[in-house]
Design a protein around this motif. Structure first.
Motif, PDB file in Angstrom:
ATOM      1  N   ASN A   1       0.829  -1.198   0.000  1.00  0.00           N
ATOM      2  CA  ASN A   1       0.000   0.000   0.000  1.00  0.00           C
ATOM      3  C   ASN A   1       0.868   1.254   0.000  1.00  0.00           C
ATOM      4  OD1 ASN A   1       0.860   0.429   2.672  1.00  0.00           O
ATOM      5  ND2 ASN A   1      -0.862  -0.731   3.495  1.00  0.00           N
ATOM      6  N   GLN A   2       0.212   2.399  -0.013  1.00  0.00           N
ATOM      7  CA  GLN A   2       0.915   3.664  -0.176  1.00  0.00           C
ATOM      8  C   GLN A   2       1.757   4.058   1.037  1.00  0.00           C
ATOM      9  OE1 GLN A   2       1.046   5.608  -3.072  1.00  0.00           O
ATOM     10  NE2 GLN A   2       0.169   3.737  -3.906  1.00  0.00           N
ATOM     11  N   ILE A   3       1.555   3.394   2.180  1.00  0.00           N
ATOM     12  CA  ILE A   3       2.354   3.753   3.354  1.00  0.00           C
ATOM     13  C   ILE A   3       3.616   2.904   3.456  1.00  0.00           C
ATOM     14  CG2 ILE A   3       0.294   4.507   4.597  1.00  0.00           C
ATOM     15  CD1 ILE A   3       0.616   1.965   6.353  1.00  0.00           C
ATOM     16  N   PHE A   4       3.827   2.022   2.498  1.00  0.00           N
ATOM     17  CA  PHE A   4       4.980   1.123   2.525  1.00  0.00           C
ATOM     18  C   PHE A   4       6.285   1.906   2.659  1.00  0.00           C
ATOM     19  CE2 PHE A   4       8.135  -1.586   0.266  1.00  0.00           C
ATOM     20  CZ  PHE A   4       8.045  -2.728   1.048  1.00  0.00           C
ATOM     21  N   ILE A   5       6.453   2.925   1.832  1.00  0.00           N
ATOM     22  CA  ILE A   5       7.702   3.698   1.863  1.00  0.00           C
ATOM     23  C   ILE A   5       7.831   4.484   3.167  1.00  0.00           C
ATOM     24  CG2 ILE A   5       6.838   5.798   0.730  1.00  0.00           C
ATOM     25  CD1 ILE A   5       9.509   5.782  -0.873  1.00  0.00           C
ATOM     26  N   LEU A   6       6.705   4.901   3.745  1.00  0.00           N
ATOM     27  CA  LEU A   6       6.749   5.615   5.021  1.00  0.00           C
ATOM     28  C   LEU A   6       7.254   4.703   6.132  1.00  0.00           C
ATOM     29  CD1 LEU A   6       3.375   7.619   4.866  1.00  0.00           C
ATOM     30  CD2 LEU A   6       5.672   8.395   4.217  1.00  0.00           C
ATOM     31  N   GLU A   7       6.847   3.435   6.091  1.00  0.00           N
ATOM     32  CA  GLU A   7       7.344   2.461   7.069  1.00  0.00           C
ATOM     33  C   GLU A   7       8.863   2.338   6.966  1.00  0.00           C
ATOM     34  OE1 GLU A   7       5.598   0.837   9.305  1.00  0.00           O
ATOM     35  OE2 GLU A   7       3.519   0.731   8.628  1.00  0.00           O
ATOM     36  N   GLY A   8       9.366   2.332   5.744  1.00  0.00           N
ATOM     37  CA  GLY A   8      10.807   2.243   5.557  1.00  0.00           C
ATOM     38  C   GLY A   8      11.534   3.461   6.089  1.00  0.00           C
ATOM     39  N   LEU A   9      11.003   4.643   5.803  1.00  0.00           N
ATOM     40  CA  LEU A   9      11.625   5.871   6.296  1.00  0.00           C
ATOM     41  C   LEU A   9      11.626   5.916   7.819  1.00  0.00           C
ATOM     42  CD1 LEU A   9      10.139   8.457   3.764  1.00  0.00           C
ATOM     43  CD2 LEU A   9      12.521   7.711   3.912  1.00  0.00           C
ATOM     44  N   ASN A  10      10.527   5.500   8.423  1.00  0.00           N
ATOM     45  CA  ASN A  10      10.462   5.526   9.887  1.00  0.00           C
ATOM     46  C   ASN A  10      11.473   4.562  10.502  1.00  0.00           C
ATOM     47  OD1 ASN A  10       9.065   6.474  12.368  1.00  0.00           O
ATOM     48  ND2 ASN A  10       8.556   4.305  12.550  1.00  0.00           N
ATOM     49  N   SER A  11      11.667   3.413   9.872  1.00  0.00           N
ATOM     50  CA  SER A  11      12.652   2.459  10.399  1.00  0.00           C
ATOM     51  C   SER A  11      14.054   3.052  10.351  1.00  0.00           C
ATOM     52  CB  SER A  11      12.599   1.145   9.610  1.00  0.00           C
ATOM     53  OG  SER A  11      13.137   1.298   8.304  1.00  0.00           O
ATOM     54  N   ILE A  12      14.355   3.797   9.281  1.00  0.00           N
ATOM     55  CA  ILE A  12      15.667   4.447   9.173  1.00  0.00           C
ATOM     56  C   ILE A  12      15.813   5.539  10.230  1.00  0.00           C
ATOM     57  CG2 ILE A  12      17.137   5.876   7.693  1.00  0.00           C
ATOM     58  CD1 ILE A  12      15.899   4.396   5.287  1.00  0.00           C
ATOM     59  N   LEU A  13      14.761   6.320  10.417  1.00  0.00           N
ATOM     60  CA  LEU A  13      14.822   7.389  11.413  1.00  0.00           C
ATOM     61  C   LEU A  13      15.054   6.821  12.811  1.00  0.00           C
ATOM     62  CD1 LEU A  13      14.669  10.326  12.176  1.00  0.00           C
ATOM     63  CD2 LEU A  13      12.170  10.209  12.051  1.00  0.00           C
ATOM     64  N   ASN A  14      14.371   5.731  13.138  1.00  0.00           N
ATOM     65  CA  ASN A  14      14.551   5.127  14.463  1.00  0.00           C
ATOM     66  C   ASN A  14      15.972   4.609  14.677  1.00  0.00           C
ATOM     67  OD1 ASN A  14      11.997   5.591  15.560  1.00  0.00           O
ATOM     68  ND2 ASN A  14      11.134   3.728  14.656  1.00  0.00           N
ATOM     69  N   LEU A  15      16.628   4.192  13.595  1.00  0.00           N
ATOM     70  CA  LEU A  15      18.008   3.713  13.709  1.00  0.00           C
ATOM     71  C   LEU A  15      19.006   4.852  13.906  1.00  0.00           C
ATOM     72  CD1 LEU A  15      18.241   0.965  10.924  1.00  0.00           C
ATOM     73  CD2 LEU A  15      18.389   0.610  13.389  1.00  0.00           C
ATOM     74  N   ASN A  16      18.598   6.073  13.580  1.00  0.00           N
ATOM     75  CA  ASN A  16      19.535   7.201  13.593  1.00  0.00           C
ATOM     76  C   ASN A  16      19.211   8.269  14.634  1.00  0.00           C
ATOM     77  OD1 ASN A  16      21.478   6.997  11.031  1.00  0.00           O
ATOM     78  ND2 ASN A  16      19.477   6.162  10.473  1.00  0.00           N
ATOM     79  N   LYS A  17      18.127   8.102  15.372  1.00  0.00           N
ATOM     80  CA  LYS A  17      17.733   9.121  16.347  1.00  0.00           C
ATOM     81  C   LYS A  17      18.784   9.278  17.440  1.00  0.00           C
ATOM     82  CE  LYS A  17      13.433   9.155  17.806  1.00  0.00           C
ATOM     83  NZ  LYS A  17      12.062   8.727  18.195  1.00  0.00           N
TER      84      LYS A  17
END
Length: 241
Positions: free
Chosen positions: A224-240
């Motif tokens: 679905n359209q939120i697929f890429i958002l899930e990926g971005l959030n996973s990257i952000l959580n790794l770098n916070k």
């Protein structure tokens, strides 16, 4: 809370996450992005970290000036949930990085083919060791129709159609067959190639034209359209920090 923003060539998506839970998302044309971001900043005051993936000419970083927010621009040098095996990682598009991250998080330790059908069509491969190998980039549906019209003297500009007839018995049918049929054969050809070398491969279809192409393609996973958002959030959580 996290705010993640994906800006494509024509459209953007943004999402608000509380840890890994999506609590708000929106998608719109790029000319609406400033208004939507200002609304989100005003309505979700607990947002503390922002990740921006931008492949367009829009510059939105100034919207966050004087805000008490930690801003990250997506790049290959950030901590990622996968390993990049790509000759020129500095040229790797942010959209491809984000989609690979989403595939890694949602389908970890799996062989994944990620098809993004948007302005361009990218087909990338990520193996079960979470190694990203790259793939292919080719013109998207609209770009193919437009190029046939703009680069020739007499071929008409057509709207996309899922009614494909080969051999095409008219110029219009032949164009539809060449564009839509050609894309489908291109995609399935690459899928067949990967399937010949790897077992149990997920095929993930996403992007603006994914729903349209899914009518013709037999794809394992329609994202679905939120697929890429899930990926971005996973990257952000790794770098916070």
């Amino acid at each position: 809370m996290n705010l993640v923003i994906d800006i494509g060539n024509n459209y953007f998506k943004l999402g608000i996450f509380d840890n890994s839970k999506l609590i708000h998302n929106i998608s719109n044309e790029n000319n609406e992005i400033e208004n939507e971001i200002l609304k989100v900043i005003s309505n979700y005051k607990l947002v503390s970290h922002v990740l921006i993936s931008n492949v367009s000419s829009y510059n939105i970083n100034s919207l966050f000036e004087k805000k008490d927010l930690k801003i990250y621009d997506l790049k290959y040098t950030l901590n990622l949930p996968f390993t990049i095996s790509y000759k020129t990682p500095q040229t790797l598009g942010n959209d491809r990085i984000a989609l690979a991250a989403a595939a890694t998080v949602l389908y970890p330790n799996s062989n994944n083919i990620i098809i993004d059908a948007g302005t361009c069509i990218t087909i990338d491969f990520l193996n079960d060791k979470n190694i990203f190998f790259g793939g292919s980039i080719s013109p998207g549906i609209q770009m193919r129709y437009q190029s046939l019209n703009s680069q020739t003297a007499k071929l008409p500009l057509l709207n996309k159609s899922s009614e494909i007839h080969f051999p095409g018995n008219s110029t219009e049918n032949s164009i539809h067959s060449g564009v839509i049929g050609g894309i489908c054969h291109e995609i399935m050809g690459f899928v067949k190639q990967i399937n010949s070398d790897y077992k149990e491969v997920n095929v993930i279809l996403t992007g603006g034209d994914a729903k349209f192409l899914s009518k013709t393609l037999k794809i394992t996973i329609f994202a679905n359209q939120i697929f890429i958002l899930e990926g971005l959030n996973s990257i952000l959580n790794l770098n916070k920090q």
